[in-house]
Design an enzyme around this catalytic site. Structure first.
Site, short mmCIF file in Angstrom:
data_model
loop_
_atom_site.label_atom_id
_atom_site.label_comp_id
_atom_site.label_asym_id
_atom_site.label_seq_id
_atom_site.Cartn_x
_atom_site.Cartn_y
_atom_site.Cartn_z
N CYS A 34 0.87 -1.16 0.00
CA CYS A 34 0.00 0.00 0.00
C CYS A 34 0.92 1.22 0.00
O CYS A 34 2.11 1.09 0.26
CB CYS A 34 -0.86 -0.04 1.26
N CYS A 81 -4.37 -1.03 -1.91
CA CYS A 81 -4.90 0.32 -2.15
C CYS A 81 -4.77 0.66 -3.63
O CYS A 81 -3.85 0.20 -4.31
CB CYS A 81 -4.24 1.36 -1.27
N CYS A 138 5.85 -0.67 -9.57
CA CYS A 138 6.44 -1.44 -8.47
C CYS A 138 7.87 -1.83 -8.80
O CYS A 138 8.25 -1.91 -9.96
CB CYS A 138 5.64 -2.71 -8.23
#
Length: 166
Positions: free
Chosen positions: A12, A88, A96
């Site tokens: 998140c 989220c 990422c």
């Protein structure tokens, strides 16, 4: 994908509430079959006190929980992740790190209780709701016959769990 234990990283943005709760829930409910971790792209630096209180009231272990950067889990000496689950919407849209071993990923978006404005009752309800949604999803993950599913079927199941509400 057949193993005796699976590592799961919940990510998140702030790593202060949702991902922390998911980590604690899975570590307890996964009882040896899963090892959960959590991290954030821009960690808050501390776990939200309401998340700790809610976990403790529901008899989940809270010691050792901390807000941390996801770069810890992209390092060469980090535990190998089997699953990376975003909780989220903001983190789901971010680029990422490259996770070693190409873990299976899915999005399990949950409303951020830490961003809710209002009175005590409204805020507490937001935390309770997030906790219930995460508890339900984690329970579904723990009974998933991972070793019997091919990669495509497993990806579909993980995505489906992300649609489940409390």
């Amino acid at each position: 994908m057949s193993k005796s234990s699976y590592n799961v990283l919940f990510i998140c943005t702030g790593n202060s509430a949702r991902s922390i709760m998911a980590e604690a829930i899975l570590n307890q409910q996964g009882a040896g079959r899963f090892r959960a971790y959590s991290a954030g792209s821009h960690p808050a630096g501390q776990v939200h006190p309401r998340a700790i209180d809610l976990l403790a009231r529901n008899r989940f272990k809270t010691e050792g929980l901390r807000s941390k950067n996801w770069s810890e889990f992209a390092a060469a000496d980090a535990p190998h992740m089997d699953f990376v689950l975003t909780v989220c919407d903001k983190a789901a849209g971010e680029i990422c790190p490259v996770w070693p071993g190409q873990p299976m990923s899915a999005h399990w978006g949950v409303e951020d209780p830490a961003s809710v404005k209002g009175g005590e009752e409204v805020i507490q309800r937001a935390f309770n709701d997030a906790f219930m949604v995460l508890s339900r999803r984690v329970a579904l993950l723990t009974v998933l016959p991972i070793e019997k599913l091919d990669r495509l079927a497993l990806k579909k199941e993980l995505a489906g769990i992300g649609q489940v509400r409390a």
